[in-house]
Write a protein that holds these residues in place. Structure first.
Motif, short mmCIF file in Angstrom:
data_model
loop_
_atom_site.label_atom_id
_atom_site.label_comp_id
_atom_site.label_asym_id
_atom_site.label_seq_id
_atom_site.Cartn_x
_atom_site.Cartn_y
_atom_site.Cartn_z
N GLN A 164 3.25 9.75 12.23
CA GLN A 164 2.94 8.39 12.68
C GLN A 164 2.58 8.40 14.16
O GLN A 164 1.59 7.77 14.58
CB GLN A 164 4.13 7.46 12.44
N SER A 165 3.35 9.12 14.96
CA SER A 165 3.09 9.18 16.39
C SER A 165 1.77 9.87 16.70
O SER A 165 1.00 9.42 17.57
CB SER A 165 4.24 9.92 17.09
N ALA A 166 1.48 10.96 15.99
CA ALA A 166 0.24 11.71 16.23
C ALA A 166 -0.99 10.88 15.89
O ALA A 166 -1.98 10.89 16.63
CB ALA A 166 0.24 13.01 15.41
N VAL A 167 -0.94 10.14 14.79
CA VAL A 167 -2.08 9.32 14.40
C VAL A 167 -2.26 8.16 15.38
O VAL A 167 -3.39 7.83 15.77
CB VAL A 167 -1.92 8.81 12.96
N ARG A 168 -1.17 7.55 15.81
CA ARG A 168 -1.28 6.47 16.79
C ARG A 168 -1.89 6.99 18.09
O ARG A 168 -2.76 6.35 18.69
CB ARG A 168 0.11 5.86 17.08
N SER A 199 0.82 -1.22 0.00
CA SER A 199 0.00 0.00 0.00
C SER A 199 0.85 1.27 0.00
O SER A 199 0.39 2.32 0.42
CB SER A 199 -0.91 0.00 1.23
N GLY A 200 2.07 1.17 -0.46
CA GLY A 200 2.94 2.34 -0.54
C GLY A 200 4.00 2.42 0.53
O GLY A 200 4.86 3.29 0.50
N GLY A 201 3.91 1.52 1.52
CA GLY A 201 4.85 1.56 2.62
C GLY A 201 4.46 2.59 3.66
O GLY A 201 3.57 3.42 3.45
N ALA A 202 5.11 2.54 4.81
CA ALA A 202 4.81 3.50 5.87
C ALA A 202 5.32 4.89 5.48
O ALA A 202 6.43 5.03 4.96
CB ALA A 202 5.46 3.05 7.18
N TYR A 203 4.50 5.90 5.72
CA TYR A 203 4.88 7.28 5.43
C TYR A 203 6.05 7.67 6.34
O TYR A 203 6.01 7.45 7.55
CB TYR A 203 3.68 8.20 5.67
N GLY A 204 7.08 8.24 5.74
CA GLY A 204 8.31 8.49 6.47
C GLY A 204 8.35 9.76 7.30
O GLY A 204 9.31 10.53 7.19
N ARG A 210 -12.57 -6.64 21.93
CA ARG A 210 -11.75 -7.75 21.49
C ARG A 210 -10.34 -7.60 22.07
O ARG A 210 -9.85 -6.48 22.24
CB ARG A 210 -11.65 -7.79 19.95
N SER A 211 -9.70 -8.70 22.32
CA SER A 211 -8.36 -8.66 22.91
C SER A 211 -7.30 -8.56 21.82
O SER A 211 -6.37 -9.37 21.75
CB SER A 211 -8.12 -9.91 23.77
N PHE A 212 -7.43 -7.57 20.97
CA PHE A 212 -6.48 -7.34 19.89
C PHE A 212 -5.38 -6.38 20.34
O PHE A 212 -5.59 -5.56 21.23
CB PHE A 212 -7.18 -6.71 18.67
N ARG A 213 -4.25 -6.47 19.68
CA ARG A 213 -3.20 -5.47 19.82
C ARG A 213 -3.39 -4.48 18.67
O ARG A 213 -2.80 -4.60 17.62
CB ARG A 213 -1.82 -6.12 19.74
N TRP A 214 -4.27 -3.51 18.91
CA TRP A 214 -4.63 -2.56 17.86
C TRP A 214 -3.41 -1.75 17.42
O TRP A 214 -2.60 -1.33 18.25
CB TRP A 214 -5.74 -1.64 18.33
N GLU A 215 -3.33 -1.51 16.13
CA GLU A 215 -2.19 -0.79 15.56
C GLU A 215 -2.64 -0.06 14.30
O GLU A 215 -3.49 -0.55 13.56
CB GLU A 215 -1.08 -1.78 15.23
N ILE A 216 -2.09 1.13 14.07
CA ILE A 216 -2.42 1.88 12.86
C ILE A 216 -1.15 2.46 12.27
O ILE A 216 -0.27 2.92 13.00
CB ILE A 216 -3.45 3.00 13.15
N THR A 217 -1.05 2.42 10.95
CA THR A 217 0.11 2.94 10.23
C THR A 217 -0.37 3.92 9.16
O THR A 217 -1.31 3.62 8.42
CB THR A 217 0.90 1.80 9.55
N VAL A 218 0.28 5.09 9.07
CA VAL A 218 0.00 6.03 8.00
C VAL A 218 0.78 5.56 6.77
O VAL A 218 2.00 5.34 6.84
CB VAL A 218 0.42 7.46 8.37
N LEU A 219 0.08 5.40 5.66
CA LEU A 219 0.66 4.85 4.44
C LEU A 219 1.03 5.96 3.46
O LEU A 219 0.35 6.99 3.38
CB LEU A 219 -0.33 3.90 3.78
N ASP A 220 2.10 5.75 2.73
CA ASP A 220 2.60 6.74 1.78
C ASP A 220 1.84 6.62 0.46
O ASP A 220 2.38 6.24 -0.57
CB ASP A 220 4.09 6.54 1.57
N ASP A 221 0.56 6.95 0.52
CA ASP A 221 -0.33 6.85 -0.63
C ASP A 221 -1.24 8.07 -0.59
O ASP A 221 -1.81 8.41 0.45
CB ASP A 221 -1.15 5.55 -0.53
#
Length: 313
Positions: A86-90, A76-81, A102-113
């Motif tokens: 990245q920290s602000a969105v997380r 999907s373009g890789g993580a936005y550099g 749900r017992s998930f380890r939720w995670e979000i990454t901003v994509l370079d797209d």
């Protein structure tokens, strides 16, 4: 008509995969060997187990999401550099993630797209394009995008979608492969997912997250926004704002089907349903987010739809 580049999230993907010994027992198989001997029967039982959100489902979905996440981020373009973004969105997403049951380890990454898109994998793994950050004009709009994608993962929409799209054979092959590896290793964990199984599933998952879910699943994910908003204090009446933004910005005649946008009248119908449901809920409001201010400092809100996302920086 020409399809405008605009890929949005495909809700919950691959809800469960690679069941552990405990999960297999709950699904109707006493051991991983039983699963290896009858993978189709076990897969069907596991699918029903996950659809009812059994105790073992989060573990299985988490293993699959963990394995696929790096692949889908790369595709999907890789993580936005930009580490600050990245920290602000997380940080912005954390209060939303804490509403999950749900017992998930939720995670979000901003994509370079640059296209306005977002997606979710099983196990609480989300991706949001930097292009989506350009169009959200308020905290509520960004919260709605994240909550909508959470809904797909929370409600295990992915497994049902993949089965409906004829990917059951790939899921069964993956389950059988992981089960056999458990037998060979005499291990109960599923963290050592095989590259072969993940490679087989990745294309189907990628197609799922970029083409949009069924109407019923999209409506369920929309409704989930209201659940998150009520738990976090956002005003339910703002839940449809991001859909209104996309509906007003995307050029008329655009053929697009994504998790967040569908060709008229699909999006208008979703807006009406959300607004009707929100009108019956207590009002709320957010106090202002420093994280959102950081995001907007880097990505000022774009007030028109960029026909060629490649032109954006």
């Amino acid at each position: 008509m020409t399809r405008t580049p605009m890929t949005l999230p495909r809700r919950g993907f691959l809800a469960g995969a690679g069941a552990s010994l405990g999960a297999l027992a709950l699904a109707g198989c006493q051991t991983a060997q039983d699963y290896a001997n009858d993978p189709m029967g076990a897969a069907n039982q596991l699918s029903r187990l996950m659809s009812s959100h059994g105790e073992s489902a989060p573990v299985d979905e988490a293993a699959l999401g963990e394995g696929l996440y790096p692949r889908l981020v790369a595709q999907s373009g890789g993580a936005y550099g930009n580490a600050r973004i990245q920290s602000a969105v997380r940080s912005f997403a954390q209060p939303l993630f804490r509403t999950s049951k749900r017992s998930f380890r939720w995670e979000i990454t901003v994509l370079d797209d640059n296209s306005p898109n977002a997606w979710a994998l099983p196990g609480g793994k989300l991706g949001i394009n930097k292009g989506m950050l350009r169009y959200v004009a308020s905290e509520s709009e960004l919260a709605a995008v994240i909550s909508h994608e959470m809904g797909h993962a929370e409600l295990s929409h992915q497994i049902a979608e993949l089965e409906n799209k004829g990917s059951t054979d790939k899921l069964v092959a993956f389950f059988k492969d992981v089960a056999q590896r458990e037998i060979d290793a005499k291990a109960s964990g599923l963290h050592d997912l095989t590259s072969r199984g993940l490679d087989q599933l990745a294309p189907a998952m990628s197609e799922l997250i970029t083409s949009g879910y069924s109407r019923d699943h999209e409506r369920e994910a929309d409704t989930y926004i209201l659940t998150v908003f009520r738990a976090t204090g956002y005003d339910p009446r703002q839940a449809s704002a991001v859909f209104k933004t996309l509906d007003s910005l995307v050029p008329p005649g655009t053929e697009a089907t994504t998790s967040l946008f569908s060709t008229h009248p699909g999006t208008r119908d979703r807006i009406e349903r959300l607004d009707d449901a929100a009108a019956r809920l207590p009002a709320g409001g957010s106090a202002g987010s420093a994280d959102f201010a950081t995001i907007k400092a880097v990505f000022p809100t774009r007030l028109y739809y960029l026909r060629n996302p490649a032109e954006a920086s």
